[in-house]
Write a protein that holds these residues in place. Sequence first.
Motif, PDB file in Angstrom:
ATOM      1  N   GLY A   1       0.788  -1.229   0.000  1.00  0.00           N
ATOM      2  CA  GLY A   1       0.000   0.000   0.000  1.00  0.00           C
ATOM      3  C   GLY A   1       0.813   1.269   0.000  1.00  0.00           C
ATOM      4  N   ARG A   2       1.848   1.346  -0.819  1.00  0.00           N
ATOM      5  CA  ARG A   2       2.733   2.521  -0.839  1.00  0.00           C
ATOM      6  C   ARG A   2       2.047   3.799  -1.311  1.00  0.00           C
ATOM      7  NH1 ARG A   2       7.288  -0.157  -4.537  1.00  0.00           N
ATOM      8  NH2 ARG A   2       5.383  -1.136  -5.350  1.00  0.00           N
ATOM      9  N   ARG A   3       1.062   3.662  -2.197  1.00  0.00           N
ATOM     10  CA  ARG A   3       0.370   4.816  -2.801  1.00  0.00           C
ATOM     11  C   ARG A   3       1.377   5.802  -3.382  1.00  0.00           C
ATOM     12  NH1 ARG A   3      -5.218   6.336   0.136  1.00  0.00           N
ATOM     13  NH2 ARG A   3      -5.500   7.098  -1.994  1.00  0.00           N
ATOM     14  N   ALA A   4       2.270   5.278  -4.193  1.00  0.00           N
ATOM     15  CA  ALA A   4       3.358   6.091  -4.739  1.00  0.00           C
ATOM     16  C   ALA A   4       2.839   7.289  -5.525  1.00  0.00           C
ATOM     17  CB  ALA A   4       4.249   5.224  -5.635  1.00  0.00           C
ATOM     18  N   GLY A   5       1.717   7.126  -6.197  1.00  0.00           N
ATOM     19  CA  GLY A   5       1.186   8.217  -6.994  1.00  0.00           C
ATOM     20  C   GLY A   5       0.782   9.436  -6.185  1.00  0.00           C
TER      21      GLY A   5
END
Length: 303
Positions: free
Chosen positions: A68-72
């Motif tokens: 769940g890094r949510r890099a965007g």
Amino acid sequence: MTGVVRTVQGDLDPGQLGVVDAHDHLFFRSPLLAGQELDDVELARRELEAYAAVGGGTVVQWTPYGLGRRAGELPALAAATGVRIVAATGMHQSAHYARELLAARADDLAEVFVRELSEGIGDSGVRAGLIKVAGGFHSLDAHARWTMRAAAEAHRATGAPIAVHHELGTGALDVLDLLCGELEVPAHRVILGHLNRSPDFVAQREAARSGAYLAFDGPSRANHATDWRMPDAMAELAAAGFADRLLLGGDTTTAGARSVSGGPGMPHLLRRVRPRLEATLGKDAVDRLLVDNPAGAFAVEWH
């Protein structure tokens, strides 16, 4: 040799990082922490603002692939708050993943790491700046050895540093034997996390002697009595000549641990831990471990 720090907004000269939280999480999701996920963008923004308000300049997020890094979301958060963010590729312990995901990555793990470091995470266009892997409690199982071999291969291809989770602070010397011995990763490209959780000064000195960085991260974690040990451990290492090997991080992994949700969170490093360390080590030494040491530890190097 040339080096930059790869942030989510692009490559920076290491001298531009300012004060660095060397290990933390803005987003993190694991089946081991069900119901405690870090997945709220607005709360992440507020936490970064609180960290910036007490002098924070950069946060290194150690959340690896599949958690769940949510890099965007990271570039916009960095732009909105003025805090630089470094994202991670890599893989945590197997217990954090579904079997199907592990099986799907069995043959191409190093390729995943290299792609996320050189091209971007998913379709976000955000390039990772470090590789995060993990050992077990006083051990390296088959999963840890697999991920560390992939990390070593990705390091050789990209020059990115390797950051290692040590369960309860144990197993650092085994990790060094594998990464720096068998796999020939230069020790100064390895960051050994959580060593504050096992107050073994002998093992800490030996790890520092290798040339690796030692991250003292996770102060005031509810399940780890770390704060009171940290000044003595760091003073011991500094007296032995290893002040240039030390890093400091918060490792916020649950929603309730954020400062904006009533926990210590990222600001705690600078509001409470920093003054306590300054009283023991001196201001110059603490400035070094918050500013100078991370600039070297997180540089992506290539020849």
